[in-house]
Design an enzyme around this catalytic site. Structure first.
Site, PDB file in Angstrom:
ATOM      1  N   GLN A  77       0.685  -1.272   0.077  1.00 39.12           N
ATOM      2  CA  GLN A  77       0.239  -0.060  -0.106  1.00 39.12           C
ATOM      3  C   GLN A  77       0.756   1.395   0.087  1.00 39.12           C
ATOM      4  O   GLN A  77       1.692   1.476   0.924  1.00 39.12           O
ATOM      5  CB  GLN A  77      -0.750  -0.037   1.279  1.00 39.12           C
ATOM      6  CG  GLN A  77      -1.681   1.176   1.552  1.00 39.12           C
ATOM      7  CD  GLN A  77      -2.528   0.900   2.775  1.00 39.12           C
ATOM      8  OE1 GLN A  77      -3.844   0.648   2.467  1.00 39.12           O
ATOM      9  NE2 GLN A  77      -2.037   1.186   4.002  1.00 39.12           N
ATOM     10  N   GLY A  78       0.812   2.165  -0.996  1.00 41.00           N
ATOM     11  CA  GLY A  78       1.276   3.318  -0.875  1.00 41.00           C
ATOM     12  C   GLY A  78       0.521   4.695  -0.460  1.00 41.00           C
ATOM     13  O   GLY A  78       0.350   5.448  -1.504  1.00 41.00           O
TER      14      GLY A  78
ATOM     15  N   SER B 255       1.279   6.499   2.627  1.00 40.75           N
ATOM     16  CA  SER B 255       1.890   7.581   3.462  1.00 40.75           C
ATOM     17  C   SER B 255       3.138   8.341   2.699  1.00 40.75           C
ATOM     18  O   SER B 255       3.878   7.408   2.037  1.00 40.75           O
ATOM     19  CB  SER B 255       2.514   7.014   4.740  1.00 40.75           C
ATOM     20  OG  SER B 255       1.484   6.564   5.378  1.00 40.75           O
TER      21      SER B 255
ATOM     22  N   GLU C  41      -9.800  -1.020   5.412  1.00 37.63           N
ATOM     23  CA  GLU C  41      -8.665  -1.394   6.218  1.00 37.63           C
ATOM     24  C   GLU C  41      -8.811  -1.215   7.770  1.00 37.63           C
ATOM     25  O   GLU C  41      -8.549  -2.125   8.637  1.00 37.63           O
ATOM     26  CB  GLU C  41      -7.470  -0.434   6.101  1.00 37.63           C
ATOM     27  CG  GLU C  41      -6.260  -0.414   6.477  1.00 37.63           C
ATOM     28  CD  GLU C  41      -5.169   0.401   6.289  1.00 37.63           C
ATOM     29  OE1 GLU C  41      -3.886   0.286   6.513  1.00 37.63           O
ATOM     30  OE2 GLU C  41      -5.606   1.713   5.897  1.00 37.63           O
TER      31      GLU C  41
ATOM     32  N   ASN D 240      -5.686   6.420  15.810  1.00 36.06           N
ATOM     33  CA  ASN D 240      -6.923   6.381  16.618  1.00 36.06           C
ATOM     34  C   ASN D 240      -7.168   7.695  16.754  1.00 36.06           C
ATOM     35  O   ASN D 240      -8.537   7.824  17.116  1.00 36.06           O
ATOM     36  CB  ASN D 240      -6.506   5.551  17.879  1.00 36.06           C
ATOM     37  CG  ASN D 240      -6.695   4.110  17.548  1.00 36.06           C
ATOM     38  OD1 ASN D 240      -6.487   3.573  16.233  1.00 36.06           O
ATOM     39  ND2 ASN D 240      -6.692   3.352  18.559  1.00 36.06           N
ATOM     40  N   GLU D 241      -6.438   8.833  16.777  1.00 39.84           N
ATOM     41  CA  GLU D 241      -6.972  10.127  16.953  1.00 39.84           C
ATOM     42  C   GLU D 241      -7.941  10.726  15.677  1.00 39.84           C
ATOM     43  O   GLU D 241      -8.968  10.890  16.068  1.00 39.84           O
ATOM     44  CB  GLU D 241      -5.768  10.854  17.025  1.00 39.84           C
ATOM     45  CG  GLU D 241      -5.081  11.036  18.485  1.00 39.84           C
ATOM     46  CD  GLU D 241      -3.970   9.809  18.501  1.00 39.84           C
ATOM     47  OE1 GLU D 241      -3.757   9.414  17.721  1.00 39.84           O
ATOM     48  OE2 GLU D 241      -3.856   9.632  19.915  1.00 39.84           O
TER      49      GLU D 241
END
Lengths: 379, 332, 379, 332
Positions: A125-126, A128, A245, A362-363
């Site tokens: 997965q690209g 970030s 995801e 999680n934020e």
């Protein structure tokens, strides 16, 4: 309400259990996030495929079994229960594939899915980039139209790409319209990593394995059929994937129930010496894993009744990521000073600590829950 | 009532801090357990007297007390010093000081020429095993005897620790002669527990500093990450943890220095509070760093891993809370 | 470092302990937040004053003993240890008085402090308004200049005023310059509640006592000497007070150490049946109370060395408010179903739940800690 | 596998919900335990069959199962129904159904003409004592016998409860005749525990709804309070708590309805999860309301107090987690 297996489900479960008991790697495979371990995992995943277990919920023509969502859950449960390893193909099968089914052309599906199912191609997965972590919309990697060649030239850098050093293909977002605002002007591309101009540099994750990679793109050419779901439509397409995801498909309950069972066994192995405080911690962890299972069963019933989980997948993400840490932290407390030793619990703890970070921190998930599920106002 | 380091203690702490900041960079830390610069750093610590700070002056030490020890080991924790400073300062120095037959070993330790490991639970598993010449084994919970075992009298194998800079080993072989019994062992145990608590405070401070620096620099959504309330509040809670653990660690040093009858309870409380505080800060610091903190290229992981190891070393928080409970009459 | 009492401190402690043992109300007084209870409390506080214990840290001429900060802490410790009740005069003595000492004129100090010390006047705090809770700077109550009469006319409403229905005086902020921005244009006023135009309406707090009041002002006249610290200077003056409120002076460690001791006794009273999990909870609560004591000793040493705590008082507030809830929640778990009964632990729990709300919510405190102590950037 | 209420169950739940929203306003709730409208509300619950939902049709009930009971009692919790619905539905109905000699009492309960209290621990302290004619005592943990005691055969005194709407009393006097033993008692205990868990889920939902509504409406610093990240995240966590407790409560209903051998464990897990979830939501809801929630004029406190009372009733979370631990072989 009926929480039992139907007779078809029971038969499916029995078949899966029997096959897994006979074939699961024993002794367990080393980590799939090293070059040597990855090769062994690919071998295992091909064995899974050959027996028809790689992608149970997919259509038969792509290597699946047309299994129902419930059966998929049953397979996951039995898979982890058997002690079989985490899957190095997960990002393709659980994240890209649902997007391909939803947005891909027939040609793309026919070309990509069978090879993915058979572990001929392994996808990473690209998302970030160095400057785009939580703020995914600030992606800078760009794709420039090459009319003459009938495709696009990709330039930029992706990072923290899980197993990027071992995978064959990458899916990710690139900016196709630099004038458009943040979420607009992005396109979802499917890129072979052996393309000219791609440089991959593996680097170490917290646990020491080379599980991460930087992927550099220098004018990498991809043809038009590398675009998934339309030019400048990438954000919408990607959001469907990130929903998968963070929610159900990446982290089914079976995995955590198995961890909880191992934790109960670990606690029971100490006999009568078990401290009541730690016993209570174990019980809380076990109950949370059961609660995740029950939440998921209800969610799946909802999906079968036509309710897409949507933002509710953020609830899954918040819950499983905290649960995984809790289970491992309790185990380490039981183990005491020996928890310092490299082993499944200490490794698992380090892996679990990534849970609240990857797949959208999680934020970010709490903000999604607050705004989309509770209807709280944005700032 | 006066709760602060004296000017002399403050001065000593500051000397140690400068030395460690200069000579124990994260690059040096990464080179542990057997990096080429570590022996020199150990000798420098010896030269300024740190390794014998609890040893009476007549035996070549500085004759300082446990408050000074805490101050120094907080600094050691801040740089995750990959050397057995707690073992030398808290345990070996005071135990060997009264024993003429081990005068040479003591002198070598004090000069920073020799390192010594500790294995209080006599499991044969202990850190710093490849570089140490001796191991002090036994004395868990302050009971039994402590033995002095030459490491080359047995076999040594590396163990894979979560924290590779600790140099964890498995040692098998005969146990050496007993060198301490009774109250000496109890004091040694408490000092080592307290020293570890001090290191954890230093680790907590360092991880918090790193997280604060990161969230000020890192921008997402057009603003520094540290301007988001969720991040601000998590780091505020982390500061609360450390700020309320540190005084308990210093006060336990004072209890030991004054021979308080509550010293055992105070030391256990110090270890429990410091361990849970540092562990909580570790989680927050990692979360605030995001994926960056999850890589081994960045430095944070070095401090996380030391924290995990030390939080369970010399008795984890649960173990020490049971000790406190015993002193309160709640646990038998 | 020396954590022992000096001989002077030890003598002071002994004197306080002896007097309190002989005089503390026994049986304990009813809640001071009801009309009947308040009257009994006033009586007790006058007894304290007569014996010189009401305001130990104040100058002798105002009824104090010129006690040091350490001695004040010792008195607090002995006071709560003896089982003496919470003080209905606290908002005057611990919040207004420090501000008067810092900002008041000699005339104001001489006029107000002796009556406050002797519980002739009892002061309540007028910060909050219906639309100004956490956002104190959005205060709407106004004071309009009455040149002719040589004073000000106050109009507006204060609310959630603790013991407002029983107190004789109120200190609070009023807007004197409606043109100036939020924090500017506020003035700190000292208002007798028997003034014409004041209406007070008591109302019930969570625990059922009429501990709260609305205070309505309808063109209430106060003379110029009712202004504390300068016209339009109210925000600066008030911030000094809120620093005291959230920090040390409002909630000294003695109070929580006494609660922790009672908790240990409660747990020990069950004998061998004490569950190890609950024993651990008790230990954690006890340790936290001790940690608060040690933090405070260190803080006081700092103050004596010239370091004002400033924003660090937010650390106190965060810690003591969570500590108080934890101690009471653990006690209620020990008590089980009987915790439903009205009693010191259930009352104390309800009172403790206010801790993270009053004196500036803990959310506000965390932001202060983040921005002022950690140096994190504002949004 | 199908995890959802049936259309009939959904319909029944919805009828109950409408009735309770209409007839159990917070004004009615404040009038408890003996407000003038409460007897009428009880009769309405009887008329639509809710009070006998577990009673076989041949005995005048609806013959539904524990899943329906959970659905109904979640609705009761949502309005903090100040009437002994769990006692009637979960305990009295099924226990009396098999007893011809108590046919009249059962019929009165089912018609909503009579209320009945419960005192499982036989402490003489129980809620709804002033309005009930009988109390079912005994059966704690599912062991021993359950007795049917006429309340006017003893003395009654009011007890001050944290939650005054519960009508808590102290009852002294002779214990009545035993009406159930063995497996009936065990089933009754589990049903009552489960019913209480369901009420807690409803309470949690209600408090969360109130907090969400409040933070949307309330403005501070020029913005809705609910737009601040600290508030958003606290409420998100509260939703997680409830969302992951509710399925466990429904599933425990299913376990009981199908006579699963895990029913005891599942019911204990349901109570533990629902109790801790509702208690956590209570704290968050209060904090989000600020001083407003801390007043008795506002409505929130009614739901907080019921939550505190029910979280410890029929075994607190710790008690039930020990039961789960026992079933896992971790606790003897």
């Amino acid at each position: 309400m009926d929480l039992r297996d139907t007779s078809a489900e029971a038969a499916f479960r029995a078949e899966a259990r029997e096959w897994l008991a006979a074939h699961r790697p024993d002794p367990p495979l080393p980590s799939g996030d090293t070059a040597a371990g990855f090769a062994l995992h690919v071998q295992w995943e091909r064995e899974l495929f050959d027996a028809g277990w790689a992608v149970v919920s997919w259509p038969k023509r792509y290597g699946g079994r047309d299994a129902s969502l419930v059966e998929w859950l049953i397979f996951e449960e039995e898979y982890y229960r058997s002690g079989a390893p985490q899957r190095v193909t997960q990002n393709g099968i659980f994240l890209l594939a649902p997007t391909l089914f939803a947005f891909g052309t027939q040609e793309q599906q026919d070309r990509i899915l069978p090879r993915m199912a058979a572990t001929q191609d392994v996808w990473c997965q690209g998302w970030s980039e160095p400057e785009a972590g939580s703020d995914l919309a600030s992606i800078r990697s760009r794709a420039v139209r090459d009319e003459q060649a009938g495709g696009w030239r990709l330039t930029g850098q992706k990072t923290w790409t899980t197993r990027g050093a071992f995978c064959t293909h990458l899916f990710g977002l690139f900016r196709t319209d630099p004038e458009a605002g943040r979420h607009r002007g992005l396109t979802y591309f499917l890129v072979p990593l052996h393309s000219e101009g791609v440089t991959v540099r593996g680097f170490g994750r917290l646990d020491g394995d080379d599980g991460f990679a930087d992927v550099f793109f220098d004018e990498v050419f991809v043809p038009d059929d590398a675009v998934l779901g339309g030019v400048n439509e990438g954000w919408r397409v990607a959001m469907a994937t990130t929903g998968s995801e963070r929610g159900l498909t990446l982290r089914s309950p079976g995995r955590f129930r198995q961890t909880a069972r191992r934790l109960v066994d670990l606690a029971a192995s100490g006999g009568d010496d078990l401290d009541a405080r730690l016993a209570d911690e174990v019980v809380q962890g076990w109950m949370a894993a059961e609660a995740y299972q029950l939440f998921t069963l209800r969610q799946i019933t909802g999906i079968l009744n036509g309710h897409e989980p949507g933002a509710a997948s953020s609830l899954n993400k918040l819950f499983w990521s905290e649960l995984d840490i809790r289970l491992h932290a309790t185990a380490l407390e039981l183990i005491g000073a020996d928890g310092e030793l490299d082993g499944p619990w200490s490794r698992g703890y380090q892996f679990a600590l990534g849970g609240p970070i990857y797949a959208g921190t999680n934020e970010i998930q709490r903000t999604i829950v607050a705004e989309r599920l509770l209807g709280l106002p944005r700032r | 009532m006066h709760f602060a380091l004296s000017a002399e203690q403050e001065e000593f702490r500051s000397v140690i801090r400068s030395l460690l900041e200069r000579e124990c960079s994260t690059q040096v830390l990464r080179s542990a357990p057997d990096g080429p610069l570590l022996p020199g750093l150990w000798r420098r610590l010896g030269e300024i007297g740190a390794l014998g700070l609890l040893v009476p002056e007549e035996h070549g030490g500085l004759g300082l007390d446990e408050v000074s020890m805490v101050a120094v080991l907080i600094e050691a924790g801040r740089v995750a010093l990959p050397l057995p400073a707690t073992e030398a300062i808290a345990l070996a120095g005071p135990l060997l000081a009264g024993l003429p037959e081990h005068r040479t070993i003591l002198a070598s330790i004090l000069r920073g020429e020799l390192t010594i490991a500790a294995d209080p639970a006599t499991t044969g598993k202990f850190p710093h095993g490849h570089t140490a010449e001796f191991v002090l084994s036994g004395g868990w919970g302050g009971a039994g005897s402590v033995h002095l075992t030459p490491i080359d009298a047995g076999d040594l194998a590396s163990l894979a620790s979560v924290d590779p800079t600790r140099g964890l080993v498995r040692h098998t072989g005969p146990v050496g002669e007993p060198i301490a019994d009774g109250p000496e062992v109890l004091r040694g145990w408490r000092r080592a527990v307290l020293g570890t608590a001090a290191e954890l405070v230093g680790l907590g401070r360092r991880m918090l500093d790193m997280a604060v620096r990161h969230v000020i620099d890192r921008r997402q959504f057009g603003a520094p990450v540290g301007s988001f309330q969720a991040v601000q509040h998590a780091l505020a809670e982390a500061l609360v943890r450390i700020e309320f653990a540190e005084p308990a660690v210093l006060a336990a040093g004072y209890s030991m220095a004054t021979g308080s009858s509550d010293a055992g309870r105070d030391v256990s409380m110090a270890k429990a509070l410091a361990g849970t505080a540092a562990s909580a800060v570790a989680r927050t610091a990692l979360q605030c760093h995001g994926a960056l903190g999850y890589t081994v290229e960045y430095e944070l992981h070095l401090f996380l891993k030391r924290t995990w190891a030390l939080a369970e070393a010399w008795g984890g928080a649960g173990w020490h809370r049971r000790e406190v409970g015993r002193s309160l009459g709640l646990v038998r």
